[in-house]
Design an enzyme around this catalytic site. Structure first.
Site, short mmCIF file in Angstrom:
data_model
loop_
_atom_site.label_atom_id
_atom_site.label_comp_id
_atom_site.label_asym_id
_atom_site.label_seq_id
_atom_site.Cartn_x
_atom_site.Cartn_y
_atom_site.Cartn_z
N GLY A 168 46.96 39.64 29.72
CA GLY A 168 46.07 40.93 30.26
C GLY A 168 46.46 41.07 31.85
N GLY A 215 45.89 43.15 34.04
CA GLY A 215 45.02 44.01 34.81
C GLY A 215 45.02 43.77 36.21
N ALA A 216 43.72 43.96 36.84
CA ALA A 216 43.50 43.58 38.22
C ALA A 216 43.61 42.06 38.44
CB ALA A 216 42.17 44.17 38.65
N GLY A 274 44.41 39.62 36.35
CA GLY A 274 45.76 39.19 35.85
C GLY A 274 46.82 39.24 36.87
N LYS A 332 26.91 33.84 36.93
CA LYS A 332 27.63 35.08 36.96
C LYS A 332 27.17 36.29 36.00
CE LYS A 332 32.03 37.45 37.55
NZ LYS A 332 33.49 37.40 37.47
N ASN A 339 25.75 39.87 37.23
CA ASN A 339 26.60 41.02 36.42
C ASN A 339 25.41 41.87 35.88
OD1 ASN A 339 29.16 40.89 37.83
ND2 ASN A 339 29.83 39.61 36.06
#
Length: 323
Positions: free
Chosen positions: A11, A13-14, A16, A196, A200
């Site tokens: 993954g 993305g940001a 990863g 968290k 969130n």
């Protein structure tokens, strides 16, 4: 982990890209598995990482691939699972019949249910949990930016009644820390995870719907009252299901939430807002949706979490229809 580790980041993305970039920069052999267009760009230009952790350009030690089949016959010391929560089931199915070998998988993801899904498919002994509380923005396919980091990445056994993975948690946390990623092993992963989730669940959907920073949400008495309800409902669920937490009561958590957590990230916009702007699916089902689902199982009312889940789902659909 002594020497050069072989690491798969599932993954890219940001988050990863951030973790994979730092690990490759430290000399480890990192394979990034992500979307074809993004992986082709990384192959051509490498990764740029900037923000509060400094500016870095990484090209050596990175092997971007776009399909699990491209990894056939390879062997990895560990897998960092960094996909969105709604993709975890698909990743778990791949890992269960993987064309490659690996020792253990670490879920570095948001929300409830990720480690459970992985463990159902590959077994508890091959799953670690990783709580990350670092904000990473995607600037382009090859550029990510660290915007906020409130604590170290905490890696530990995913289930309190099974500590057999503790040595692996110590080893992997050490590898990450030596690569410049603040990381520590913990035997309290689930407490960190729920800390968290609470944070969130209170901030992400409201910030996404209202296009507001965390600080702006907390400044408005009406919105603050909604966030209080979200957290109190979640605590009722945790009480009913005996879910471990660091702070025993909702009042204690709310004092920390408004006194320390929100001020430290007051200028931050939620990633859920970015998802909606990009007409992408959000992780609401692993946050407020999970709280509502667990509440139903425990026969505990959670109307505010149910309502926000429904509202985000409507917004997802309306944003997609605007294409």
């Amino acid at each position: 982990m002594a020497g050069r580790a072989r690491i798969l980041v599932y993954g890219a993305g940001a988050v990863g890209s951030l973790l994979g970039g730092f690990l490759a920069k430290a000399g480890h052999a990192v394979t990034l598995l992500g979307r074809p267009q993004r992986m082709q760009a990384v192959r051509e230009y490498g990764l740029k990482i900037d923000g509060i952790w400094g500016t870095h350009h990484v090209s050596e030690g990175l092997d971007p691939v776009a399909s699990p089949e491209a990894l056939r016959g390879r062997c990895f010391d560990f897998v960092l699972v960094t996909v969105k929560a709604y993709d975890t089931a698909e990743v778990a199915d791949v890992l269960a019949r993987a064309p490659f070998e690996y020792r253990i998988a670490v879920s570095v993801q948001n929300g409830y249910g990720n480690v459970e899904t992985l463990a159902d498919r590959i077994g508890r002994a091959r799953v670690l949990g990783g709580r990350i509380i670092t904000g990473v923005a995607t600037i382009s396919a090859t550029h990510v930016r660290v915007t906020v980091s409130a604590d170290a990445l905490r890696i530990g056994p995913a289930f309190d009644d099974d500590q057999s993975t503790w040595p692996a948690a110590v080893e992997i946390a050490g590898t990450l820390a030596a690569a410049g990623i603040p990381a520590e092993p913990t035997r309290s992963y689930r407490q960190y995870l729920w800390d968290k989730i609470l944070y969130n669940a209170a901030l992400n959907p409201l910030g996404a719907l209202l296009h507001a920073t965390y600080g702006q949400l907390a400044e408005h008495p009406g919105v603050r009252a909604i966030m209080d309800c979200i957290i109190r409902e979640a605590y009722a669920v945790m009480d009913a299901l005996d879910i471990p937490r660091f702070l025993a009561t909702a009042d204690e958590y709310l004092a920390q939430f408004y006194g320390r957590l929100v001020p430290a990230t007051a200028d931050h916009y939620p990633s859920m807002l970015q998802d909606l702007r990009q007409r992408a699916r959000t992780e609401i089902d692993a946050l407020n949706g999970a709280i509502a689902q667990l509440a139903a199982q425990a026969n505990v009312p959670a109307p505010v979490n149910e309502m926000l889940t429904a509202m985000i789902h409507v917004r997802e659909r309306t944003r997609r229809s605007e294409l």
